[in-house]
Motif scaffolding. Structure first.
Motif, PDB file in Angstrom:
ATOM      1  N   ILE A   1       0.826  -1.131  -0.015  1.00  0.00           N
ATOM      2  CA  ILE A   1       0.075  -0.066  -0.098  1.00  0.00           C
ATOM      3  C   ILE A   1       0.761   1.108  -0.102  1.00  0.00           C
ATOM      4  O   ILE A   1       1.786   1.599   1.018  1.00  0.00           O
ATOM      5  N   PHE A   2       0.726   2.304  -0.836  1.00  0.00           N
ATOM      6  CA  PHE A   2       1.823   3.179  -1.142  1.00  0.00           C
ATOM      7  C   PHE A   2       1.026   4.480  -1.376  1.00  0.00           C
ATOM      8  O   PHE A   2      -0.182   4.484  -1.945  1.00  0.00           O
ATOM      9  N   PRO A   3       1.764   5.517  -1.182  1.00  0.00           N
ATOM     10  CA  PRO A   3       0.955   6.659  -1.096  1.00  0.00           C
ATOM     11  C   PRO A   3       1.183   7.677  -2.651  1.00  0.00           C
ATOM     12  O   PRO A   3       2.357   7.663  -2.941  1.00  0.00           O
ATOM     13  N   PHE A   4       0.415   8.219  -3.163  1.00  0.00           N
ATOM     14  CA  PHE A   4       0.526   8.811  -4.325  1.00  0.00           C
ATOM     15  C   PHE A   4      -0.151  10.307  -4.145  1.00  0.00           C
ATOM     16  O   PHE A   4      -1.142  10.509  -3.611  1.00  0.00           O
ATOM     17  N   LYS A   5       0.383  11.149  -5.055  1.00  0.00           N
ATOM     18  CA  LYS A   5      -0.337  12.364  -5.692  1.00  0.00           C
ATOM     19  C   LYS A   5      -1.010  11.875  -6.891  1.00  0.00           C
ATOM     20  O   LYS A   5      -0.586  11.473  -7.914  1.00  0.00           O
ATOM     21  N   VAL A   6      -2.307  12.294  -6.763  1.00  0.00           N
ATOM     22  CA  VAL A   6      -3.301  11.997  -8.283  1.00  0.00           C
ATOM     23  C   VAL A   6      -3.478  13.368  -8.696  1.00  0.00           C
ATOM     24  O   VAL A   6      -4.302  14.309  -8.037  1.00  0.00           O
ATOM     25  N   HIS A   7      -2.744  13.733  -9.822  1.00  0.00           N
ATOM     26  CA  HIS A   7      -3.419  14.864 -10.523  1.00  0.00           C
ATOM     27  C   HIS A   7      -4.458  14.846 -11.440  1.00  0.00           C
ATOM     28  O   HIS A   7      -4.346  13.796 -12.247  1.00  0.00           O
ATOM     29  N   ARG A   8      -5.320  15.491 -11.194  1.00  0.00           N
ATOM     30  CA  ARG A   8      -6.440  15.433 -12.086  1.00  0.00           C
ATOM     31  C   ARG A   8      -6.601  16.668 -13.042  1.00  0.00           C
ATOM     32  O   ARG A   8      -5.908  17.723 -12.876  1.00  0.00           O
ATOM     33  N   GLY A   9      -7.131  16.278 -14.182  1.00  0.00           N
ATOM     34  CA  GLY A   9      -7.399  17.363 -15.301  1.00  0.00           C
ATOM     35  C   GLY A   9      -8.585  17.076 -16.172  1.00  0.00           C
ATOM     36  O   GLY A   9      -9.412  16.325 -15.912  1.00  0.00           O
ATOM     37  N   ASN A  10      -8.623  18.216 -17.130  1.00  0.00           N
ATOM     38  CA  ASN A  10      -9.644  18.170 -18.024  1.00  0.00           C
ATOM     39  C   ASN A  10      -8.647  18.145 -19.399  1.00  0.00           C
ATOM     40  O   ASN A  10      -7.988  19.375 -19.917  1.00  0.00           O
ATOM     41  N   THR A  11      -8.467  16.980 -20.200  1.00  0.00           N
ATOM     42  CA  THR A  11      -7.561  17.043 -21.395  1.00  0.00           C
ATOM     43  C   THR A  11      -8.052  16.751 -22.607  1.00  0.00           C
ATOM     44  O   THR A  11      -9.179  16.066 -22.591  1.00  0.00           O
ATOM     45  N   PRO A  12      -7.494  17.164 -23.772  1.00  0.00           N
ATOM     46  CA  PRO A  12      -8.178  17.108 -24.944  1.00  0.00           C
ATOM     47  C   PRO A  12      -8.097  15.540 -25.422  1.00  0.00           C
ATOM     48  O   PRO A  12      -6.988  15.124 -25.186  1.00  0.00           O
ATOM     49  N   TYR A  13      -9.092  15.283 -26.276  1.00  0.00           N
ATOM     50  CA  TYR A  13      -8.994  13.973 -26.887  1.00  0.00           C
ATOM     51  C   TYR A  13      -9.757  13.905 -28.344  1.00  0.00           C
ATOM     52  O   TYR A  13     -10.453  14.934 -28.454  1.00  0.00           O
ATOM     53  N   ASP A  14      -9.613  13.111 -29.002  1.00  0.00           N
ATOM     54  CA  ASP A  14     -10.249  12.885 -30.463  1.00  0.00           C
ATOM     55  C   ASP A  14     -11.529  12.289 -30.214  1.00  0.00           C
ATOM     56  O   ASP A  14     -11.592  11.177 -29.845  1.00  0.00           O
ATOM     57  N   LYS A  15     -12.583  12.910 -30.594  1.00  0.00           N
ATOM     58  CA  LYS A  15     -13.981  12.574 -30.235  1.00  0.00           C
ATOM     59  C   LYS A  15     -14.200  11.355 -31.169  1.00  0.00           C
ATOM     60  O   LYS A  15     -15.305  10.730 -30.951  1.00  0.00           O
ATOM     61  N   VAL A  16     -13.648  11.383 -32.328  1.00  0.00           N
ATOM     62  CA  VAL A  16     -14.077  10.261 -33.452  1.00  0.00           C
ATOM     63  C   VAL A  16     -13.103   8.970 -32.943  1.00  0.00           C
ATOM     64  O   VAL A  16     -13.604   8.022 -32.924  1.00  0.00           O
ATOM     65  N   ASN A  17     -11.771   9.140 -33.005  1.00  0.00           N
ATOM     66  CA  ASN A  17     -10.877   8.214 -32.569  1.00  0.00           C
ATOM     67  C   ASN A  17     -11.006   7.500 -31.404  1.00  0.00           C
ATOM     68  O   ASN A  17     -10.382   6.437 -31.189  1.00  0.00           O
ATOM     69  N   ASN A  18     -11.414   8.421 -30.405  1.00  0.00           N
ATOM     70  CA  ASN A  18     -11.320   8.339 -29.038  1.00  0.00           C
ATOM     71  C   ASN A  18      -9.822   7.745 -28.599  1.00  0.00           C
ATOM     72  O   ASN A  18      -9.458   6.715 -27.838  1.00  0.00           O
TER      73      ASN A  18
ATOM     74  N   ALA B   1       0.717  15.204 -36.233  1.00  0.00           N
ATOM     75  CA  ALA B   1       1.569  14.944 -37.397  1.00  0.00           C
ATOM     76  C   ALA B   1       2.866  14.754 -36.773  1.00  0.00           C
ATOM     77  O   ALA B   1       3.406  13.811 -37.535  1.00  0.00           O
ATOM     78  N   LEU B   2       3.312  15.457 -35.892  1.00  0.00           N
ATOM     79  CA  LEU B   2       4.498  15.146 -35.433  1.00  0.00           C
ATOM     80  C   LEU B   2       4.937  13.761 -34.735  1.00  0.00           C
ATOM     81  O   LEU B   2       5.881  13.374 -34.556  1.00  0.00           O
ATOM     82  N   ILE B   3       3.831  13.219 -34.233  1.00  0.00           N
ATOM     83  CA  ILE B   3       3.920  11.818 -33.737  1.00  0.00           C
ATOM     84  C   ILE B   3       3.373  10.887 -34.577  1.00  0.00           C
ATOM     85  O   ILE B   3       3.097   9.484 -34.001  1.00  0.00           O
ATOM     86  N   ASP B   4       3.080  11.219 -35.722  1.00  0.00           N
ATOM     87  CA  ASP B   4       2.589  10.254 -36.765  1.00  0.00           C
ATOM     88  C   ASP B   4       1.312   9.409 -36.452  1.00  0.00           C
ATOM     89  O   ASP B   4       1.165   8.336 -36.690  1.00  0.00           O
ATOM     90  N   MET B   5       0.451  10.373 -35.858  1.00  0.00           N
ATOM     91  CA  MET B   5      -0.811   9.800 -35.625  1.00  0.00           C
ATOM     92  C   MET B   5      -1.985  10.505 -36.080  1.00  0.00           C
ATOM     93  O   MET B   5      -1.902  11.694 -36.407  1.00  0.00           O
ATOM     94  N   PRO B   6      -3.064   9.796 -36.434  1.00  0.00           N
ATOM     95  CA  PRO B   6      -4.219  10.347 -37.238  1.00  0.00           C
ATOM     96  C   PRO B   6      -4.865  11.558 -36.270  1.00  0.00           C
ATOM     97  O   PRO B   6      -5.050  11.291 -34.957  1.00  0.00           O
ATOM     98  N   TYR B   7      -5.735  12.471 -36.859  1.00  0.00           N
ATOM     99  CA  TYR B   7      -6.481  13.401 -36.145  1.00  0.00           C
ATOM    100  C   TYR B   7      -7.819  13.549 -36.964  1.00  0.00           C
ATOM    101  O   TYR B   7      -7.724  14.064 -38.195  1.00  0.00           O
ATOM    102  N   SER B   8      -8.995  13.292 -36.429  1.00  0.00           N
ATOM    103  CA  SER B   8     -10.330  13.268 -37.151  1.00  0.00           C
ATOM    104  C   SER B   8     -10.590  14.673 -37.559  1.00  0.00           C
ATOM    105  O   SER B   8     -11.620  14.923 -38.275  1.00  0.00           O
ATOM    106  N   GLY B   9     -10.152  15.724 -36.768  1.00  0.00           N
ATOM    107  CA  GLY B   9     -10.686  17.128 -36.862  1.00  0.00           C
ATOM    108  C   GLY B   9     -11.722  17.656 -35.759  1.00  0.00           C
ATOM    109  O   GLY B   9     -12.208  18.659 -35.891  1.00  0.00           O
ATOM    110  N   GLU B  10     -12.027  16.669 -35.012  1.00  0.00           N
ATOM    111  CA  GLU B  10     -13.176  16.592 -33.862  1.00  0.00           C
ATOM    112  C   GLU B  10     -12.478  16.541 -32.712  1.00  0.00           C
ATOM    113  O   GLU B  10     -12.041  15.328 -32.359  1.00  0.00           O
TER     114      GLU B  10
END
Length: 538
Positions: A397-414, A443-452
């Motif tokens: 059993i170990f202690p952690f900091k949990v950093h929470r956020g609201n982060t961008p994602y691709d709505k089509v490719n999930n 494009a810099l990481i060679d991954m597709p982007y749906s535009g949404e």
């Protein structure tokens, strides 16, 4: 009268018995001695003062003017002939997990986080400021970032040197050159500032990422960290983060920092990265209950009651609010502790101090989500989470900091989105154009982007292992073994005395206690009246 006399004798006898028991249970000279774990640690840390056989200021190869950083590196390698080959194999150079053959995990791979999101495979120049190369991986290793004992911003100093030289201001250029030479000659093991210049300020600012690593550890008191306190042990980072061929112990990715829990008693060659390395697996006195916990509870869970005890740490980052302008210009707002609460280029933040960790079963490894992984946006995404469980012998059993956020994602490719941020490469911080920054970043990481695009709630964990508190402020037993607000309330897969209720077990326990008390009471009453009877007969 006789009855009253007997009553007083009975009360005095009870008082004497209690006093005798307290005397026996009180601290003896033997018990006041240091616990075994403290003794072993003292043995392991004898001779803290480091010594060297080399004075770099006497080397002719360093007694010259340097026109560029790579010239200094060449001078270093003229003596340290194997250093470059060694260092090029380390994570500090590759920014890739050494345990991942697919080059997926790491800042130079497809890793995602919920603070600065992505380093775009090292194409985002702002992120590369913490890389140990003079210009990313292109112009050689900057040995001085880790080894110079002068606090100098090396890239800026060389830029300024070249600027004033070109402007014909040889006086200022000469002063800068003297500063560069002084830094190149004052060489030693990495100190707190060397490590902290990156690790205290990662993620875009002080204490953004880690809750237990910030500038307060440059010169801390022992009340903040018993190991690093300048009024105590005064450990530097390398005291525990030992090095072999420039590989520094302690880095956590998809595999543990170490694969065993050996102490220096078992092998004097083990890295000192684990508490057990110096304190052994039974650090407390032989009769101390805490020794029965070490097979399931990490030392840090008790000995780090809170993190961010000196400087506030970021706990929430909401990217969805970024891009707002005032009078057509980006702006920022500050809140408590003089920390930013809003930046146009980054969004909204919340900070906190004296934070109680969250606890998880942890075997030393983290499970991570990358830009390649499909997510479920209907629930919070654990971009990073501990691995381990109660049945795993290596888990604690170990202690952690949990950093929470609201982060961008691709709505089509999930999938999580990587955006280009830096102003110097026309990223979001300059254009405030979400679509453009996502297209460039993916494009810099060679991954597709749906535009949404959209934003999803995210969690990211950091193991808490620094800021070890003094022993008189450790977590009390009752903070975990309690029904309400237990520190371990989220770990429900096992029964914990004091925290959990098992109706029939509780009833049985109380019946045993009451029966025992009843038996003792009846025995005392019987002895009392038997004594009276014997005295009457006599």
């Amino acid at each position: 009268m006789k009855f009253r006399a007997y009553k007083y004798i009975f009360i005095q006898s009870i008082a004497l018995c209690l006093a005798f028991v307290l005397f026996l249970s009180g601290p003896s000279a033997e018990e006041n001695e240091k616990a075994p774990g403290r003794k072993m640690a003292d043995q392991a840390t004898k001779g803290v003062k480091h010594w060297s056989t080399t004075d770099h200021s006497k080397f002719a190869v360093l007694d010259k003017e340097f026109e560029s950083g790579t010239e200094i590196t060449e001078a270093c390698l003229s003596c340290h002939t194997e250093a470059e080959e060694q260092f090029h194999k380390t994570i500090h150079w590759t920014w890739l997990s050494p345990y991942d053959d697919g080059n997926t995990l790491g800042k130079a791979g497809y890793s995602i986080n919920n603070f600065c999101v992505s380093a775009n495979k090292m194409n985002d120049k702002e992120c590369s400021h913490c890389h140990v190369g003079w210009n990313g991986k292109e112009d050689g290793i900057n040995c001085l970032l880790c080894h110079s004992q002068k606090d100098i911003k090396w890239r800026e100093e060389f830029d300024d040197y070249k600027f004033f030289l070109e402007m014909g201001d040889t006086e200022i250029a000469g002063d800068i050159q003297k500063k560069i030479q002084a830094g190149a000659k004052d060489i030693g093991l990495p100190g707190r500032k060397n490590c902290g210049n990156c690790h205290f300020y990662g993620g875009g600012g002080e204490a953004v990422k880690h809750g237990d690593l910030d500038a307060s550890l440059i010169k801390p008191k022992s009340t903040l960290d018993v190991h690093m306190g300048i009024d105590g042990q005064n450990f530097t980072c390398t005291r525990c983060h030992t090095t072999s061929f420039h590989k520094i112990a302690g880095r956590v990715y998809s595999t543990p920092a170490v694969t065993h829990r050996k102490s220096l008693v078992e092998s004097d060659l083990v890295p000192k990265i684990m508490c057990e390395s110096c304190h052994t697996a039974a650090p407390h006195k032989d009769d101390h209950k805490a020794n029965d916990h070490t097979d399931k509870v990490a030392c840090q869970s008790c000995h780090i009651p809170q993190f961010a005890r000196a400087h506030a740490t970021m706990m929430w980052w909401d990217w969805s609010t970024a891009g707002k302008l005032k009078d057509g210009k980006p702006y920022r707002e500050k809140g408590e502790w003089d920390r930013p609460t809003y930046k146009s280029i980054k969004g909204t933040f919340t900070w906190d101090k004296d934070v109680t960790p969250e606890y998880f079963w942890y075997n030393g490894s983290l499970s991570t989500v990358t830009a390649k992984d499909v997510i479920d946006p209907t629930q919070p995404v654990w971009i990073s989470r501990p691995t381990g469980n109660r049945d795993d012998g290596n888990s604690r059993i170990f202690p952690f900091k949990v950093h929470r956020g609201n982060t961008p994602y691709d709505k089509v490719n999930n999938t999580m989105l990587a955006m280009l941020e830096s102003e110097e490469v026309d990223g979001f911080w300059k254009t405030f154009d979400w679509q453009d920054s996502f297209k460039k970043g993916m494009a810099l990481i060679d991954m597709p982007y749906s535009g949404e695009y959209g934003f999803v709630k995210t969690n990211y964990v950091y193991p808490t292992t620094h800021m070890v508190a003094p022993k008189d402020t450790v977590v009390e037993c009752i903070e975990c073994h309690v029904g309400n607000n237990s520190r371990l309330a989220s770990l429900t897969e096992f029964y914990m005395p004091g925290r959990d209720n098992f109706k029939w077990l509780d009833k049985g326990g109380w019946m045993i206690i009451l029966a025992a008390l009843g038996g003792i009471t009846l025995h005392a009453i019987g002895r009392f009246f038997a004594g009276i009877t014997r005295r009457k007969e006599n």
